[in-house]
Design a protein around this motif. Structure first.
Motif, PDB file in Angstrom:
ATOM      1  N   PRO A   3       0.835  -1.211   0.000  1.00 31.58           N
ATOM      2  CA  PRO A   3       0.000   0.000   0.000  1.00 31.58           C
ATOM      3  C   PRO A   3       0.865   1.255   0.000  1.00 31.58           C
ATOM      4  O   PRO A   3       2.030   1.245   0.389  1.00 31.58           O
ATOM      5  CB  PRO A   3      -0.804  -0.126   1.297  1.00 31.58           C
ATOM      6  N   ASP A   4       0.270   2.345  -0.418  1.00 27.23           N
ATOM      7  CA  ASP A   4       1.011   3.603  -0.564  1.00 27.23           C
ATOM      8  C   ASP A   4       1.744   4.010   0.711  1.00 27.23           C
ATOM      9  O   ASP A   4       2.884   4.481   0.664  1.00 27.23           O
ATOM     10  CB  ASP A   4       0.060   4.728  -0.996  1.00 27.23           C
ATOM     11  N   PHE A   5       1.103   3.852   1.882  1.00 28.65           N
ATOM     12  CA  PHE A   5       1.717   4.342   3.118  1.00 28.65           C
ATOM     13  C   PHE A   5       3.001   3.595   3.465  1.00 28.65           C
ATOM     14  O   PHE A   5       3.836   4.106   4.210  1.00 28.65           O
ATOM     15  CB  PHE A   5       0.732   4.262   4.290  1.00 28.65           C
ATOM     16  N   MET A  21       9.442   1.292  20.022  1.00 27.27           N
ATOM     17  CA  MET A  21       8.473   2.334  20.369  1.00 27.27           C
ATOM     18  C   MET A  21       7.896   3.007  19.129  1.00 27.27           C
ATOM     19  O   MET A  21       6.715   3.324  19.077  1.00 27.27           O
ATOM     20  CB  MET A  21       9.131   3.378  21.271  1.00 27.27           C
ATOM     21  N   LEU A  22       8.746   3.222  18.119  1.00 22.98           N
ATOM     22  CA  LEU A  22       8.248   3.826  16.886  1.00 22.98           C
ATOM     23  C   LEU A  22       7.352   2.856  16.133  1.00 22.98           C
ATOM     24  O   LEU A  22       6.386   3.261  15.480  1.00 22.98           O
ATOM     25  CB  LEU A  22       9.422   4.279  16.015  1.00 22.98           C
ATOM     26  N   PHE A  23       7.664   1.580  16.219  1.00 24.25           N
ATOM     27  CA  PHE A  23       6.805   0.562  15.618  1.00 24.25           C
ATOM     28  C   PHE A  23       5.430   0.574  16.295  1.00 24.25           C
ATOM     29  O   PHE A  23       4.390   0.500  15.633  1.00 24.25           O
ATOM     30  CB  PHE A  23       7.459  -0.812  15.752  1.00 24.25           C
ATOM     31  N   GLU A  24       5.437   0.690  17.618  1.00 16.55           N
ATOM     32  CA  GLU A  24       4.166   0.755  18.341  1.00 16.55           C
ATOM     33  C   GLU A  24       3.378   1.997  17.957  1.00 16.55           C
ATOM     34  O   GLU A  24       2.155   1.958  17.814  1.00 16.55           O
ATOM     35  CB  GLU A  24       4.406   0.731  19.855  1.00 16.55           C
ATOM     36  N   LEU A  25       4.083   3.103  17.763  1.00 18.90           N
ATOM     37  CA  LEU A  25       3.401   4.331  17.349  1.00 18.90           C
ATOM     38  C   LEU A  25       2.734   4.154  15.994  1.00 18.90           C
ATOM     39  O   LEU A  25       1.622   4.649  15.768  1.00 18.90           O
ATOM     40  CB  LEU A  25       4.397   5.494  17.308  1.00 18.90           C
ATOM     41  N   GLY A  26       3.411   3.448  15.080  1.00 17.09           N
ATOM     42  CA  GLY A  26       2.796   3.174  13.785  1.00 17.09           C
ATOM     43  C   GLY A  26       1.520   2.365  13.937  1.00 17.09           C
ATOM     44  O   GLY A  26       0.520   2.610  13.245  1.00 17.09           O
ATOM     45  N   ASN A  27       1.530   1.423  14.847  1.00 19.99           N
ATOM     46  CA  ASN A  27       0.336   0.627  15.103  1.00 19.99           C
ATOM     47  C   ASN A  27      -0.786   1.498  15.664  1.00 19.99           C
ATOM     48  O   ASN A  27      -1.944   1.407  15.239  1.00 19.99           O
ATOM     49  CB  ASN A  27       0.670  -0.497  16.083  1.00 19.99           C
ATOM     50  N   VAL A  28      -0.424   2.375  16.598  1.00 17.30           N
ATOM     51  CA  VAL A  28      -1.415   3.258  17.213  1.00 17.30           C
ATOM     52  C   VAL A  28      -1.988   4.259  16.198  1.00 17.30           C
ATOM     53  O   VAL A  28      -3.198   4.502  16.163  1.00 17.30           O
ATOM     54  CB  VAL A  28      -0.775   4.006  18.410  1.00 17.30           C
ATOM     55  N   ASP A  29      -1.121   4.822  15.369  1.00 16.34           N
ATOM     56  CA  ASP A  29      -1.541   5.895  14.466  1.00 16.34           C
ATOM     57  C   ASP A  29      -2.138   5.409  13.148  1.00 16.34           C
ATOM     58  O   ASP A  29      -2.876   6.142  12.486  1.00 16.34           O
ATOM     59  CB  ASP A  29      -0.358   6.805  14.151  1.00 16.34           C
ATOM     60  N   PHE A  48      -2.830   1.478  12.179  1.00 17.56           N
ATOM     61  CA  PHE A  48      -3.647   0.270  12.168  1.00 17.56           C
ATOM     62  C   PHE A  48      -4.746   0.257  13.220  1.00 17.56           C
ATOM     63  O   PHE A  48      -5.756  -0.432  13.049  1.00 17.56           O
ATOM     64  CB  PHE A  48      -2.739  -0.956  12.343  1.00 17.56           C
ATOM     65  N   ALA A  49      -4.553   1.010  14.316  1.00 13.28           N
ATOM     66  CA  ALA A  49      -5.553   0.994  15.390  1.00 13.28           C
ATOM     67  C   ALA A  49      -6.039   2.399  15.725  1.00 13.28           C
ATOM     68  O   ALA A  49      -6.514   2.648  16.830  1.00 13.28           O
ATOM     69  CB  ALA A  49      -4.973   0.324  16.631  1.00 13.28           C
ATOM     70  N   GLU A  85     -10.289   2.760  20.896  1.00 12.20           N
ATOM     71  CA  GLU A  85     -10.234   3.573  22.105  1.00 12.20           C
ATOM     72  C   GLU A  85      -8.914   3.355  22.856  1.00 12.20           C
ATOM     73  O   GLU A  85      -8.341   4.296  23.392  1.00 12.20           O
ATOM     74  CB  GLU A  85     -11.423   3.233  23.019  1.00 12.20           C
ATOM     75  N   TRP A  86      -8.438   2.111  22.876  1.00 10.10           N
ATOM     76  CA  TRP A  86      -7.194   1.840  23.597  1.00 10.10           C
ATOM     77  C   TRP A  86      -6.024   2.595  22.974  1.00 10.10           C
ATOM     78  O   TRP A  86      -5.118   3.040  23.696  1.00 10.10           O
ATOM     79  CB  TRP A  86      -6.894   0.342  23.638  1.00 10.10           C
ATOM     80  N   ALA A  87      -6.045   2.745  21.643  1.00  9.49           N
ATOM     81  CA  ALA A  87      -4.962   3.446  20.962  1.00  9.49           C
ATOM     82  C   ALA A  87      -4.959   4.933  21.337  1.00  9.49           C
ATOM     83  O   ALA A  87      -3.896   5.536  21.537  1.00  9.49           O
ATOM     84  CB  ALA A  87      -5.090   3.269  19.458  1.00  9.49           C
ATOM     85  N   LYS A  88      -6.144   5.510  21.439  1.00  9.77           N
ATOM     86  CA  LYS A  88      -6.243   6.916  21.822  1.00  9.77           C
ATOM     87  C   LYS A  88      -5.740   7.131  23.250  1.00  9.77           C
ATOM     88  O   LYS A  88      -5.131   8.168  23.551  1.00  9.77           O
ATOM     89  CB  LYS A  88      -7.692   7.388  21.689  1.00  9.77           C
TER      90      LYS A  88
END
Length: 224
Positions: A18-20, A116-124, A126-127, A131-134
């Motif tokens: 995908p583009d991103f 930590m940056l990988f987790e941020l990618g997941n939060v921003d 994929f998730a 609500e948990w991501a927010k």
């Protein structure tokens, strides 16, 4: 150069994402290492949608890259970078302390910064609607800022992590790129300058162009 279909060194990569994700898939890392030392390699392109069964024999999770160096196979980009760096002292110094410094920073990129940056990618990405991501994002950002601040201090006025460009900078720069969109790198001026220096290297540009050129729209999912 160095993409050469006849090379005995082969990098497995995806033929579409995908583009991103374009420009961020981790086969960029061995491509960059090869470009830095003029080491040619062949591309083995596989589908990211229907990953071939035999690929899982060499990468248990079906990810890329996989390196085949004349029959010697490796997975995990860090292991691949280390394997390639052993071929040329421009990527891995031969003096004991220089080698030790490079290895320490190579592992630091993948163990102390990337998770930590990988987790941020997941939060921003994929998730982002969960609500948990927010709820997780503010404390995660604060933690990342602390890590990056320490990294900024460690780099100081040096051009590169150990003074001279090494394979550790390939690892760290490709990791730090993942924090650019969130504005986290720009908060640390020396870190931003460091990343800019790394990404201004012609070898990075050639590696990025090679990855992007490998993507084919025909290999992607059918249009909706």
């Amino acid at each position: 150069m160095p993409v050469n279909p006849d090379s005995k060194l082969e990098v497995t990569a995806f033929d579409w994402v995908p583009d991103f994700a374009r420009g961020y898939v981790r086969d960029l890392r061995p491509r960059w290492a090869c470009e830095e030392i003029g080491l040619d390699y062949a591309e083995h392109l596989i589908s990211a949608i229907n990953r071939p069964a035999d690929h899982f024999l060499f990468q248990p999770w079906g990810q890329v890259p996989v390196l085949n160096d004349g029959g010697v196979r490796l997975f995990e980009s860090g292991a691949i970078l280390l394997h390639l760096a052993e071929k040329d002292e421009r990527l891995l110094p031969r003096d004991p302390q220089g080698r030790a410094n490079t290895l320490a920073w190579l592992f630091a990129a993948y163990n102390s910064v990337e998770p930590m940056l990988f987790e941020l990618g997941n939060v921003d990405i994929f998730a982002k609607d969960e609500e948990w991501a927010k709820l997780r994002r503010p404390s995660l950002i604060e933690f990342i800022q602390g890590r990056l601040g320490r990294l900024d201090d460690a780099i100081g006025d040096k051009h590169y992590l150990t003074g001279e460009f090494t394979v550790a900078d390939i690892a760290m720069a490709t990791v730090l790129r993942e924090g650019v969109e969130a504005g986290l790198i720009a908060e640390q001026p020396r870190l931003q300058a460091y990343l800019d220096r790394c990404l201004a290297r012609p070898a990075f540009r050639r590696a990025l162009d090679a990855q992007l050129a490998a993507f084919s729209e025909e290999a992607g999912p059918p249009a909706a």
